[in-house]
Design an enzyme around this catalytic site. Structure first.
Site, mmCIF file in Angstrom:
data_model
loop_
_atom_site.group_PDB
_atom_site.id
_atom_site.type_symbol
_atom_site.label_atom_id
_atom_site.label_comp_id
_atom_site.label_asym_id
_atom_site.label_seq_id
_atom_site.Cartn_x
_atom_site.Cartn_y
_atom_site.Cartn_z
ATOM 1 N N PHE A 39 11.838 56.430 -39.762
ATOM 2 C CA PHE A 39 11.262 56.711 -38.452
ATOM 3 C C PHE A 39 10.433 57.982 -38.550
ATOM 4 C CE2 PHE A 39 15.082 54.263 -37.861
ATOM 5 C CZ PHE A 39 14.736 53.336 -36.893
ATOM 6 N N ILE A 77 15.352 59.535 -40.516
ATOM 7 C CA ILE A 77 14.538 60.170 -39.488
ATOM 8 C C ILE A 77 13.817 61.341 -40.136
ATOM 9 C CG2 ILE A 77 14.592 61.372 -37.254
ATOM 10 C CD1 ILE A 77 15.516 58.491 -37.117
ATOM 11 N N CYS A 78 12.502 61.392 -39.999
ATOM 12 C CA CYS A 78 11.745 62.520 -40.543
ATOM 13 C C CYS A 78 12.209 63.799 -39.846
ATOM 14 C CB CYS A 78 10.252 62.313 -40.337
ATOM 15 S SG CYS A 78 9.268 63.732 -40.867
ATOM 16 N N VAL A 79 12.759 64.717 -40.625
ATOM 17 C CA VAL A 79 13.356 65.921 -40.049
ATOM 18 C C VAL A 79 12.320 66.773 -39.320
ATOM 19 C CG1 VAL A 79 13.221 67.255 -42.200
ATOM 20 C CG2 VAL A 79 14.911 67.867 -40.469
ATOM 21 N N ALA A 82 11.342 65.050 -36.089
ATOM 22 C CA ALA A 82 12.479 65.039 -35.169
ATOM 23 C C ALA A 82 12.660 66.391 -34.484
ATOM 24 C CB ALA A 82 13.748 64.648 -35.920
#
EC number: 2.8.1.-
Length: 128
Positions: A39, A77-79, A82
């Site tokens: 994501f 999830i792309c940190v 996010a």
């Protein structure tokens, strides 16, 4: 065949995430392997556990979680994306002195390395 998906649209407001979820279901029903879903951009909002859709709507956040729980699909999830959008896990929240965390169980904050690895190890990468 081994698949990976990239989702760049939010859980609600566009068709990207729901189309990706339906595609993921079809991949698994046809007997293929779904290695991971990454994501990115607005797609990270699919991991916000504070999302509360109307009672007559499909709960896409929990739908992704069930994909992880039932089929072992990694939900990355792309940190960076996010954190920019207010989605964080407990560790990052503590590190950044944030008042809380809201990452849905089953999702993992990851770097772009997870996306690169999926591109190298999967037969097909599909973006939504």
């Amino acid at each position: 065949m081994r698949f990976a998906l990239t989702v760049t649209g939010p859980a609600y407001g566009t068709q990207q995430a729901s189309s990706a979820w339906q595609f993921a279901q079809a991949v698994l029903q046809e007997g293929h392997e779904l290695a991971c879903v990454f994501f990115y951009r607005e797609g990270v909002l699919n991991a916000n556990q504070l999302t509360a859709p109307a009672s007559d709507e499909f709960d896409l956040v929990r739908g992704w979680q069930s994909l992880h729980d039932e089929h072992g699909v990694a939900l990355h999830i792309c940190v960076a994306a996010a954190l920019r959008r207010g989605v964080t896990d407990e560790r990052e929240a503590q590190q950044l002195a944030l008042p809380g965390h809201n990452l849905q169980p089953g999702f993992t904050l990851s770097g772009l390395g997870a996306l690169a690895e999926a591109a190298l190890t999967c037969d097909r990468m599909v973006q939504f």
